[in-house]
Design a protein around this motif. Structure first.
Motif, PDB file in Angstrom:
ATOM      1  N   ARG A 149       0.811  -1.223   0.000  1.00  0.00           N
ATOM      2  CA  ARG A 149       0.000   0.000   0.000  1.00  0.00           C
ATOM      3  C   ARG A 149       0.845   1.273   0.000  1.00  0.00           C
ATOM      4  O   ARG A 149       0.293   2.371   0.107  1.00  0.00           O
ATOM      5  N   ILE A 150       2.146   1.147  -0.166  1.00  0.00           N
ATOM      6  CA  ILE A 150       3.036   2.291   0.028  1.00  0.00           C
ATOM      7  C   ILE A 150       2.774   3.422  -0.970  1.00  0.00           C
ATOM      8  O   ILE A 150       2.957   4.599  -0.654  1.00  0.00           O
ATOM      9  N   PHE A 151       2.336   3.099  -2.191  1.00  0.00           N
ATOM     10  CA  PHE A 151       2.087   4.124  -3.211  1.00  0.00           C
ATOM     11  C   PHE A 151       0.591   4.343  -3.466  1.00  0.00           C
ATOM     12  O   PHE A 151       0.219   5.020  -4.429  1.00  0.00           O
ATOM     13  N   GLU A 152      -0.241   3.808  -2.614  1.00  0.00           N
ATOM     14  CA  GLU A 152      -1.685   3.856  -2.852  1.00  0.00           C
ATOM     15  C   GLU A 152      -2.213   5.278  -2.971  1.00  0.00           C
ATOM     16  O   GLU A 152      -3.087   5.573  -3.799  1.00  0.00           O
ATOM     17  N   ASN A 153      -1.685   6.194  -2.159  1.00  0.00           N
ATOM     18  CA  ASN A 153      -2.207   7.561  -2.162  1.00  0.00           C
ATOM     19  C   ASN A 153      -1.864   8.332  -3.430  1.00  0.00           C
ATOM     20  O   ASN A 153      -2.428   9.404  -3.665  1.00  0.00           O
ATOM     21  N   ASP A 154      -0.961   7.814  -4.262  1.00  0.00           N
ATOM     22  CA  ASP A 154      -0.714   8.495  -5.535  1.00  0.00           C
ATOM     23  C   ASP A 154      -2.011   8.646  -6.323  1.00  0.00           C
ATOM     24  O   ASP A 154      -2.202   9.632  -7.042  1.00  0.00           O
ATOM     25  N   LEU A 155      -2.905   7.680  -6.182  1.00  0.00           N
ATOM     26  CA  LEU A 155      -4.154   7.714  -6.947  1.00  0.00           C
ATOM     27  C   LEU A 155      -5.191   8.647  -6.336  1.00  0.00           C
ATOM     28  O   LEU A 155      -6.221   8.916  -6.946  1.00  0.00           O
ATOM     29  N   LEU A 156      -4.908   9.177  -5.142  1.00  0.00           N
ATOM     30  CA  LEU A 156      -5.766  10.189  -4.529  1.00  0.00           C
ATOM     31  C   LEU A 156      -5.220  11.601  -4.743  1.00  0.00           C
ATOM     32  O   LEU A 156      -5.875  12.585  -4.408  1.00  0.00           O
ATOM     33  N   LYS A 157      -4.037  11.704  -5.316  1.00  0.00           N
ATOM     34  CA  LYS A 157      -3.407  13.018  -5.419  1.00  0.00           C
ATOM     35  C   LYS A 157      -4.168  14.012  -6.294  1.00  0.00           C
ATOM     36  O   LYS A 157      -4.126  15.219  -6.029  1.00  0.00           O
ATOM     37  N   PRO A 158      -4.864  13.584  -7.357  1.00  0.00           N
ATOM     38  CA  PRO A 158      -5.672  14.580  -8.077  1.00  0.00           C
ATOM     39  C   PRO A 158      -6.666  15.297  -7.167  1.00  0.00           C
ATOM     40  O   PRO A 158      -6.828  16.524  -7.264  1.00  0.00           O
ATOM     41  N   ALA A 159      -7.304  14.564  -6.259  1.00  0.00           N
ATOM     42  CA  ALA A 159      -8.230  15.197  -5.312  1.00  0.00           C
ATOM     43  C   ALA A 159      -7.468  16.037  -4.292  1.00  0.00           C
ATOM     44  O   ALA A 159      -7.883  17.158  -3.960  1.00  0.00           O
ATOM     45  N   PHE A 160      -6.349  15.512  -3.802  1.00  0.00           N
ATOM     46  CA  PHE A 160      -5.592  16.258  -2.793  1.00  0.00           C
ATOM     47  C   PHE A 160      -5.078  17.579  -3.361  1.00  0.00           C
ATOM     48  O   PHE A 160      -5.091  18.609  -2.674  1.00  0.00           O
ATOM     49  N   TYR A 161      -4.615  17.572  -4.612  1.00  0.00           N
ATOM     50  CA  TYR A 161      -4.141  18.813  -5.214  1.00  0.00           C
ATOM     51  C   TYR A 161      -5.277  19.817  -5.383  1.00  0.00           C
ATOM     52  O   TYR A 161      -5.081  21.030  -5.224  1.00  0.00           O
ATOM     53  N   ARG A 162      -6.453  19.323  -5.680  1.00  0.00           N
ATOM     54  CA  ARG A 162      -7.602  20.231  -5.795  1.00  0.00           C
ATOM     55  C   ARG A 162      -7.856  20.932  -4.473  1.00  0.00           C
ATOM     56  O   ARG A 162      -8.037  22.154  -4.425  1.00  0.00           O
ATOM     57  N   TYR A 163      -7.831  20.163  -3.368  1.00  0.00           N
ATOM     58  CA  TYR A 163      -8.046  20.787  -2.061  1.00  0.00           C
ATOM     59  C   TYR A 163      -6.890  21.728  -1.703  1.00  0.00           C
ATOM     60  O   TYR A 163      -7.094  22.802  -1.143  1.00  0.00           O
ATOM     61  N   TYR A 164      -5.672  21.328  -2.045  1.00  0.00           N
ATOM     62  CA  TYR A 164      -4.516  22.174  -1.747  1.00  0.00           C
ATOM     63  C   TYR A 164      -4.615  23.505  -2.495  1.00  0.00           C
ATOM     64  O   TYR A 164      -4.346  24.585  -1.930  1.00  0.00           O
ATOM     65  N   GLN A 165      -5.012  23.435  -3.755  1.00  0.00           N
ATOM     66  CA  GLN A 165      -5.149  24.668  -4.535  1.00  0.00           C
ATOM     67  C   GLN A 165      -6.250  25.566  -4.000  1.00  0.00           C
ATOM     68  O   GLN A 165      -6.222  26.786  -4.191  1.00  0.00           O
ATOM     69  N   ASP A 166      -7.216  24.952  -3.300  1.00  0.00           N
ATOM     70  CA  ASP A 166      -8.297  25.738  -2.690  1.00  0.00           C
ATOM     71  C   ASP A 166      -7.969  26.183  -1.273  1.00  0.00           C
ATOM     72  O   ASP A 166      -8.837  26.702  -0.571  1.00  0.00           O
ATOM     73  N   GLY A 167      -6.716  25.974  -0.829  1.00  0.00           N
ATOM     74  CA  GLY A 167      -6.300  26.526   0.453  1.00  0.00           C
ATOM     75  C   GLY A 167      -6.036  25.531   1.565  1.00  0.00           C
ATOM     76  O   GLY A 167      -5.668  25.926   2.678  1.00  0.00           O
ATOM     77  N   ALA A 168      -6.204  24.231   1.323  1.00  0.00           N
ATOM     78  CA  ALA A 168      -5.963  23.239   2.372  1.00  0.00           C
ATOM     79  C   ALA A 168      -4.468  23.123   2.667  1.00  0.00           C
ATOM     80  O   ALA A 168      -3.615  23.402   1.826  1.00  0.00           O
ATOM     81  N   ASN A 169      -4.174  22.710   3.898  1.00  0.00           N
ATOM     82  CA  ASN A 169      -2.816  22.341   4.264  1.00  0.00           C
ATOM     83  C   ASN A 169      -2.599  20.870   3.896  1.00  0.00           C
ATOM     84  O   ASN A 169      -3.560  20.097   3.842  1.00  0.00           O
ATOM     85  N   TRP A 170      -1.346  20.452   3.684  1.00  0.00           N
ATOM     86  CA  TRP A 170      -1.072  19.074   3.241  1.00  0.00           C
ATOM     87  C   TRP A 170       0.264  18.655   3.832  1.00  0.00           C
ATOM     88  O   TRP A 170       1.293  19.286   3.591  1.00  0.00           O
ATOM     89  N   MET A 171       0.237  17.587   4.634  1.00  0.00           N
ATOM     90  CA  MET A 171       1.428  17.097   5.320  1.00  0.00           C
ATOM     91  C   MET A 171       1.515  15.584   5.157  1.00  0.00           C
ATOM     92  O   MET A 171       0.508  14.931   4.909  1.00  0.00           O
TER      93      MET A 171
END
Length: 387
Positions: free
Chosen positions: A147-169
């Motif tokens: 599961r080490i790279f599983e979140n790569d497939l969520l990154k399109p959504a994460f980038y959308r939230y980041y561009q809208d002002g979310a923090n990301w760690m």
């Protein structure tokens, strides 16, 4: 019935498990056709798979590049899982919730680090590798190598939230080399873990001891307060990291409430009311929570779980209590597996509106509706539900 979601797409905001849900990421199971049964997988699911470890061979004879067994999942079961996930997506949309999906893996993917290799797991149980804490995305440190790279497939959504002002760690990425995983939870109970650790093929890193390893589903969020299950030193390091890096929240250590995830043990339904597997788990909770009203999970009919005996060797990796793993739409509306009518009846008697959705193979794929979803937008804030 649930209120309609707002017309515009709100920014990332999710402090709890029960206020009005407006937006969610729902996992997908494309190419979930095998479990890679390496040491990290065996230890993670040890409570459920220990009785059968070492007693079988793969019907397909397929192995990973390291020689570890790939336990196949019949295509019929994957198709039925996808049908049930589609039913969940429709139910959420019918409740006015905006549903986002991870990117789809295009094929079976084999991954390799300098220390091990694995068949990648698709992004089905999206609750596990991420915690949303207010307006912060926290990517966690996976237990299972596949599961080490599983979140790569969520990154399109994460980038959308980041561009809208979310923090990301992100927590430090674990190497998951030989001896990275702490077996103390099992050894404290005098359990022999040799059936999981014998045959370990991963390489070692000289001088590397136990690592920070942790899943998001080890947490339950209650406004300002976050319950964190800590069952071993891997988790202890992660709790320290959360306290050091996330300000404004109070992290409460639950002392080995389970081996890892707790969302099939405890579900806060609304302030002052929780669903709990049994009275034995009350003692693990913060004192402020022990006075809450409790609904104890009713016994379930084991006939509601599929019989896989005619499909070859299939291991149920998840707990038989998986159906406690429900998803709240708001403080009065919950999505529950239609195959758990005993719980539906109890919740309806308590005044909840229950949205029943079928989920047949929850034990085989190790996840319920809470596991399959990552609630990114809820209307609640950093409330103090303990005072």
């Amino acid at each position: 019935m649930p209120q309609p979601a707002p017309a515009s797409s709100p920014a990332l905001n999710s402090f709890d498990e029960f206020t009005r849900l407006d937006e969610v990421i729902l996992g997908r199971a494309d190419h979930y056709d095998a479990h890679h049964t390496d040491t990290s997988w065996r230890l993670f699911f040890y409570d459920n798979v220990a009785p059968v470890l070492g007693r079988h061979t793969s019907p397909s004879g397929e192995t990973s590049r390291s020689g570890e067994e790939l336990l196949p999942i019949p295509a019929q079961l994957v198709d039925e899982l996808n049908e049930d996930i589609a039913g969940l997506a429709d139910a959420l949309a019918g409740c006015g919730v905006k549903v986002l999906r991870p990117a789809a893996p295009g094929k079976d993917v084999d991954i390799r680090s300098p220390h091990w290799d694995a068949r990648a797991t698709p992004p089905l149980n999206v609750r596990d590798q991420t915690i949303i804490l207010g307006n912060t995305i926290v990517e966690t440190a996976p237990h299972v190598r596949a599961r080490i790279f599983e979140n790569d497939l969520l990154k399109p959504a994460f980038y959308r939230y980041y561009q809208d002002g979310a923090n990301w760690m992100s927590m430090p990425r674990p190497a998951l080399a030989r001896d990275s995983l702490d077996t103390a939870y099992f050894t404290r109970q005098n359990m022999d873990v040799s059936r999981a650790t014998d045959g370990e093929s991963a390489g070692a890193i000289e001088g590397q001891g136990l690592e920070m390893i942790f899943d998001g589903a080890q947490c339950m969020r209650l406004g300002r307060d976050v319950l964190v299950n800590v069952a071993n030193y891997n988790h202890e390091l992660a709790l320290r990291w959360l306290r050091d890096n996330i300000r404004g929240l109070r992290f409460h250590r639950l002392n080995a409430m389970a081996d890892n995830h707790i969302d099939s043990v405890l579900v806060p339904l609304r302030p002052g009311l929780m669903l709990l597997r049994s009275p034995a788990y009350l003692k693990y909770l913060p004192e402020d929570m022990q006075s809450w009203d409790v609904i104890y999970a009713p016994d379930t009919d084991d006939r509601s779980f599929p019989d896989y005996s005619d499909l070859g060797f299939v291991i149920p990796i998840g707990s038989r209590y998986m159906d406690i793993n429900l998803l709240s739409i708001d403080e009065n509306t919950v999505v529950v597996n239609s195959l758990y009518p005993e719980l539906i009846e109890v919740l309806e008697r308590r005044g909840f509106t229950v949205v029943p959705v079928r989920h047949r193979h929850r034990r085989l794929f190790g996840g319920g509706f809470h596991c399959f979803t990552l609630d990114t937008v809820r209307r609640g804030g950093p409330e103090d539900y303990f005072n």
